[in-house]
Motif scaffolding. Structure first.
Motif, PDB file in Angstrom:
ATOM      1  N   VAL A 278       4.593   4.203   7.300  1.00 24.05           N
ATOM      2  CA  VAL A 278       4.375   2.797   6.961  1.00 24.05           C
ATOM      3  C   VAL A 278       3.470   2.689   5.738  1.00 24.05           C
ATOM      4  CG1 VAL A 278       3.503   0.569   7.779  1.00 24.05           C
ATOM      5  CG2 VAL A 278       4.573   2.151   9.397  1.00 24.05           C
ATOM      6  N   ALA A 279       3.860   1.833   4.802  1.00 17.21           N
ATOM      7  CA  ALA A 279       3.028   1.520   3.643  1.00 17.21           C
ATOM      8  C   ALA A 279       2.671   0.042   3.710  1.00 17.21           C
ATOM      9  CB  ALA A 279       3.765   1.830   2.349  1.00 17.21           C
ATOM     10  N   GLU A 280       1.392  -0.246   3.812  1.00 18.55           N
ATOM     11  CA  GLU A 280       0.953  -1.637   3.961  1.00 18.55           C
ATOM     12  C   GLU A 280       0.071  -2.060   2.793  1.00 18.55           C
ATOM     13  OE1 GLU A 280      -0.181  -2.989   7.990  1.00 18.55           O
ATOM     14  OE2 GLU A 280      -0.131  -0.853   8.523  1.00 18.55           O
ATOM     15  N   ALA A 339       8.457   1.333   0.433  1.00 17.26           N
ATOM     16  CA  ALA A 339       9.060   1.919   1.627  1.00 17.26           C
ATOM     17  C   ALA A 339       9.680   3.273   1.315  1.00 17.26           C
ATOM     18  CB  ALA A 339      10.115   0.967   2.201  1.00 17.26           C
ATOM     19  N   ARG A 340      10.354   3.348   0.178  1.00 18.45           N
ATOM     20  CA  ARG A 340      10.950   4.620  -0.235  1.00 18.45           C
ATOM     21  C   ARG A 340       9.871   5.666  -0.490  1.00 18.45           C
ATOM     22  NH1 ARG A 340      13.229   3.792  -5.706  1.00 18.45           N
ATOM     23  NH2 ARG A 340      14.757   2.506  -4.603  1.00 18.45           N
ATOM     24  N   GLY A 341       8.804   5.234  -1.140  1.00 15.45           N
ATOM     25  CA  GLY A 341       7.743   6.169  -1.491  1.00 15.45           C
ATOM     26  C   GLY A 341       7.045   6.758  -0.277  1.00 15.45           C
ATOM     27  N   ILE A 350      12.185   7.238   8.376  1.00 14.26           N
ATOM     28  CA  ILE A 350      12.196   5.812   8.050  1.00 14.26           C
ATOM     29  C   ILE A 350      10.863   5.434   7.422  1.00 14.26           C
ATOM     30  CG2 ILE A 350      12.341   3.458   8.982  1.00 14.26           C
ATOM     31  CD1 ILE A 350      13.965   4.653  11.323  1.00 14.26           C
ATOM     32  N   GLY A 351      10.920   4.606   6.394  1.00 15.63           N
ATOM     33  CA  GLY A 351       9.715   4.028   5.813  1.00 15.63           C
ATOM     34  C   GLY A 351       9.824   2.518   5.796  1.00 15.63           C
ATOM     35  N   ILE A 352       8.753   1.834   6.144  1.00 16.43           N
ATOM     36  CA  ILE A 352       8.720   0.377   6.014  1.00 16.43           C
ATOM     37  C   ILE A 352       7.474  -0.010   5.225  1.00 16.43           C
ATOM     38  CG2 ILE A 352      10.034  -0.056   8.114  1.00 16.43           C
ATOM     39  CD1 ILE A 352       7.389  -0.836   9.482  1.00 16.43           C
TER      40      ILE A 352
END
Length: 416
Positions: A278-280, A339-341, A350-352
């Motif tokens: 997860v990237a927030e 998300a891709r990074g 999976i990335g979100i």
């Protein structure tokens, strides 16, 4: 026969200094085993008001639950009101005194003399042991009505309920052949009014099965419940209505168990042996917090990155500086690259991601407060969804975390 009133005593409840969690807990537990909670009273530390409330509750209820005001100080007047209402006096209870002494001994502190007074209990009461504090509870029956008097300290009250009162009352109601059954459907991504509209054609069924819509910033619960002398009849009617509801709004129902959406997602990821990253930005770690609240999340949660600044998005996640320059940090394109990074640097499946303007500042002419983009990336597809929330910063964070988890759930279940 099974009607309940709950009386919560204390000035602190009236003035908002303390949130009344006791009444909610008692109501939930009693409803679950078949009792009908018909009234909640909140009253301050005033003798006349307390006595009148006792009388009002007794007039309409079979069981009366009273919490608060059993402490040893001058403003704890519930016990004296009990004596006056039931026209009884106090007797010294040796077992209660021994419990109080042992509690102080366990804490290795001397027992103040004032606590000895708490071992004096109403003569007509059956003592409810307090395993976590000094004030005993009382079980009193008058004219066929049963009063349970407990301390206002939540964990002390819950101990009495779970260890003594609930087992007794469960046996009682089963002996009366009264059955209460319920099913709760947990939805996300649709407001209460829209849910109600979609179910408009089956509203006549609500007359037989009681239906309640319980909204929050995390979704709407639909509670189906029935009370009768025939449990099989209850379950049949509830199941029939549930099927009708699922036909109409099944795409919004993520579970019928008492589980948050992050736990439902965790089960799916575990079963499929998938890893999540997860990237927030705008949520500041809230999604990671919710995910890691679930035991066993280390089996599927690889990492979380709080990339709040543009520099961190570029340096850690590999977002193209030209993307931010051309579209802005709060944009569909940036959300996808985030998300891709995070998926690539973590080697997760999976990335979100989240990026948005939470407020109260930061808005522009084209990007208002509450604008949010949630990104999704796996090995086969990438996309971002746009949302527009209001101007409350904390609520916007809550809502953004929820829609991000909803998108993840929908992607995992083939609903998006």
């Amino acid at each position: 026969m099974n009607k309940v009133s709950i009386i919560s005593i204390g000035d602190e409840l009236l003035i908002g200094q303390t949130i009344n969690t006791n009444a909610a807990y008692i109501g939930e537990k009693l409803t679950a085993i078949g009792y009908e909670v018909i009234r909640n009273f909140t009253v301050g530390d005033n003798r006349e008001d307390i006595l009148k409330t006792f009388s009002d509750a007794e007039a309409i209820s079979d069981f009366i639950f009273i919490t608060g005001g059993l402490g040893p100080t001058h403003d704890d007047i519930t016990r004296s009101c009990i004596l006056e209402y039931f026209q009884t006096d106090l007797v010294f209870d040796e077992q209660t005194f021994e419990r109080i002494k042992k509690l102080f001994e366990k804490r290795n502190i001397p027992m103040p003399e004032i606590n000895r007074e708490q071992a004096r209990v109403p003569r007509i009461a059956k003592v409810i042991p307090n395993d976590y504090g000094t004030a005993p509870g009382y079980d009193i029956t008058k004219n066929g009505k049963r009063f349970f008097v407990m301390p206002g300290v939540p964990y002390e009250m819950r101990g009495m309920m779970e260890n003594t009162i609930l087992p007794d009352l469960k046996n009682y109601i089963q002996s009366k052949n009264i059955f209460y059954n319920q099913k709760i459907l947990y939805t996300t991504g649709i407001p209460e009014s829209a849910l109600y509209t979609k179910l408009e054609d089956i509203r006549p069924l609500f007359d037989e099965v009681k239906v309640a819509f319980l909204p929050s910033q995390f979704g709407v619960k639909i509670r189906l419940s029935m009370r009768s002398n025939d449990e099989k009849f209850n379950l049949k009617k509830i199941k029939f209505l549930e099927e009708k509801i699922r036909e109409r709004v099944g795409d919004y129902i993520y579970t019928d168990e008492d589980l948050p959406i992050e736990e439902v997602i965790g089960k799916i990821l575990t079963e499929r042996k998938l890893k999540l990253a997860v990237a927030e930005s705008c949520t500041g770690g809230l999604i990671c917090h919710r995910i890691t609240n679930i035991p066993g999340s280390s089996n599927y949660f690889e990492r979380g990155v709080v990339s709040y600044s543009n520099e961190s998005k570029i340096e850690i996640l590999g977002v193209n500086p030209e993307t931010i320059k051309n579209f802005g940090a709060v944009s569909e394109q940036t959300a996808i690259e985030m998300a891709r990074g995070v998926r690539k640097i973590s080697k997760a499946d999976i990335g979100i991601s989240t990026t948005g303007i939470m407020g109260p500042t930061g808005a522009t002419e084209t990007k208002p407060i509450g604008l949010v983009f949630v990104g999704y990336s796996d090995s086969e597809r990438e996309f971002a969804k746009q949302f527009n929330f209001a101007d409350n910063r904390v609520r916007n964070k809550d809502k953004t975390s929820q829609v991000a988890l909803e998108i993840l759930w929908r992607a995992l279940t083939g609903k998006i």
